[in-house]
Design a protein around this motif. Structure first.
Motif, PDB file in Angstrom:
ATOM      1  N   TYR A  12      -6.300  27.405  46.092  1.00 32.92           N
ATOM      2  CA  TYR A  12      -6.121  28.771  46.835  1.00 32.92           C
ATOM      3  C   TYR A  12      -5.693  28.581  48.100  1.00 32.92           C
ATOM      4  O   TYR A  12      -4.733  29.262  48.804  1.00 32.92           O
ATOM      5  N   ALA A  32      -2.192  29.595  49.949  1.00 36.71           N
ATOM      6  CA  ALA A  32      -2.288  30.188  51.256  1.00 36.71           C
ATOM      7  C   ALA A  32      -1.280  29.496  52.356  1.00 36.71           C
ATOM      8  O   ALA A  32      -0.749  30.137  53.030  1.00 36.71           O
ATOM      9  N   VAL A  34       2.112  30.599  51.766  1.00 30.76           N
ATOM     10  CA  VAL A  34       2.187  32.119  52.170  1.00 30.76           C
ATOM     11  C   VAL A  34       2.235  32.019  53.631  1.00 30.76           C
ATOM     12  O   VAL A  34       3.071  32.677  54.140  1.00 30.76           O
ATOM     13  N   LEU A  35       1.548  31.207  54.246  1.00 30.96           N
ATOM     14  CA  LEU A  35       1.441  31.422  55.760  1.00 30.96           C
ATOM     15  C   LEU A  35       2.349  30.491  56.676  1.00 30.96           C
ATOM     16  O   LEU A  35       2.659  30.891  57.864  1.00 30.96           O
ATOM     17  N   CYS A  81      -4.773  24.720  55.481  1.00 33.17           N
ATOM     18  CA  CYS A  81      -4.732  25.139  54.002  1.00 33.17           C
ATOM     19  C   CYS A  81      -4.116  23.767  53.398  1.00 33.17           C
ATOM     20  O   CYS A  81      -4.030  23.608  52.043  1.00 33.17           O
ATOM     21  N   ARG A 128      -6.172  38.249  56.385  1.00 33.40           N
ATOM     22  CA  ARG A 128      -5.865  38.856  55.071  1.00 33.40           C
ATOM     23  C   ARG A 128      -4.449  39.496  55.005  1.00 33.40           C
ATOM     24  O   ARG A 128      -3.822  39.450  53.973  1.00 33.40           O
ATOM     25  N   LEU A 159      -1.665  37.037  54.199  1.00 26.73           N
ATOM     26  CA  LEU A 159      -2.097  36.496  52.900  1.00 26.73           C
ATOM     27  C   LEU A 159      -1.569  37.463  51.816  1.00 26.73           C
ATOM     28  O   LEU A 159      -0.923  37.248  50.688  1.00 26.73           O
ATOM     29  N   VAL A 213      -4.694  37.354  46.312  1.00 25.18           N
ATOM     30  CA  VAL A 213      -5.174  37.390  47.809  1.00 25.18           C
ATOM     31  C   VAL A 213      -6.479  37.525  47.866  1.00 25.18           C
ATOM     32  O   VAL A 213      -6.834  36.605  49.117  1.00 25.18           O
ATOM     33  N   MET A 251      -7.375  33.528  47.879  1.00 24.17           N
ATOM     34  CA  MET A 251      -6.857  32.807  49.040  1.00 24.17           C
ATOM     35  C   MET A 251      -7.745  33.192  50.580  1.00 24.17           C
ATOM     36  O   MET A 251      -8.193  32.220  51.160  1.00 24.17           O
ATOM     37  N   HIS A 252      -7.945  34.478  50.524  1.00 26.40           N
ATOM     38  CA  HIS A 252      -8.949  34.895  51.624  1.00 26.40           C
ATOM     39  C   HIS A 252     -10.290  34.374  51.753  1.00 26.40           C
ATOM     40  O   HIS A 252     -10.927  33.935  52.622  1.00 26.40           O
ATOM     41  N   TRP A 280     -10.140  30.540  52.444  1.00 27.75           N
ATOM     42  CA  TRP A 280      -9.783  30.617  53.940  1.00 27.75           C
ATOM     43  C   TRP A 280     -11.228  30.770  54.722  1.00 27.75           C
ATOM     44  O   TRP A 280     -11.512  30.005  55.627  1.00 27.75           O
TER      45      TRP A 280
END
Length: 196
Positions: free
Chosen positions: A42, A46, A49-50, A102, A155, A158, A168, A171-172, A175
């Motif tokens: 995850y 992330a 995504v980031l 990540c 968040r 994400l 989400v 992933m959060h 993180w």
């Protein structure tokens, strides 16, 4: 900007400190934060995504720090004003830290760089990387307190790419676990022998 051109970014080089934390101790720390292979997956998600949101994330974080006089103080020069060159130099590494969190394998190089980051907040090495004249030490309480803003504010970023609420959340959580582990490692230079 490639990692080779980020001033002061010494990840995976002989210039980075050697972590005094053994891989066995690190494995136990991962267990203590309930960090698993699923979290690794995850975090990779992330990272995707980031990747194109790093500057927006940094804008948010820097805006918040800049609005807190007791925090921006640690980037001030002898005149008591924020050193903009210092802030910009740290910003480049901070952006890379997001990606490293990540995407990097949590191996010896990663562990070593956590020690380096801790030393750069501690009086041992603060200001040396960028050759600045600033406040010589960041108290450990702010490293710990910063866990909340760095985890809570990520968040919405994400959630921006259309992933399911479950993804989400995972992933959060990954993180958050990683940030907690990293801050625990950054605190090492602040402790007495045998206390960490």
């Amino acid at each position: 900007m490639s990692v080779q051109t980020i001033p002061g970014y010494t990840y995976g080089t002989a210039e980075a400190a050697r972590s005094p934390v053994s891989m066995e101790e690190f494995a136990d720390l991962q267990k203590a934060t309930m960090f698993t292979e699923e979290d690794v997956r995850y975090l990779r998600m992330a990272g995707e995504v980031l990747a194109d949101q790093v500057e927006d994330i940094l804008d948010l974080w820097y805006s918040w720090v800049g609005s807190q006089p007791h925090l921006v103080y640690y980037f001030s020069g002898p005149d008591g004003k924020p050193d903009m060159n210092y802030l910009q130099a740290v910003r480049r590494r901070f952006g890379q830290w997001i990606l490293d969190t990540c995407n990097r394998p949590y191996d010896q190089d990663w562990l070593n760089y956590q020690q380096e980051i801790g030393l750069r907040h501690h009086r041992t090495k603060k200001n040396q990387t960028d050759g600045v004249r600033s406040v010589p030490h960041i108290p450990m309480r702010y490293l710990i307190a910063f866990i909340y803003p760095i985890t809570s504010t990520i968040r919405p970023f994400l959630a921006k790419k259309g992933h399911s609420p479950e993804d989400v959340e995972k992933m959060h959580q990954a993180w958050t676990k990683s940030v907690i582990m990293q801050v625990a490692l950054w605190c090492y230079p602040y402790t007495r022998e045998g206390d960490w």
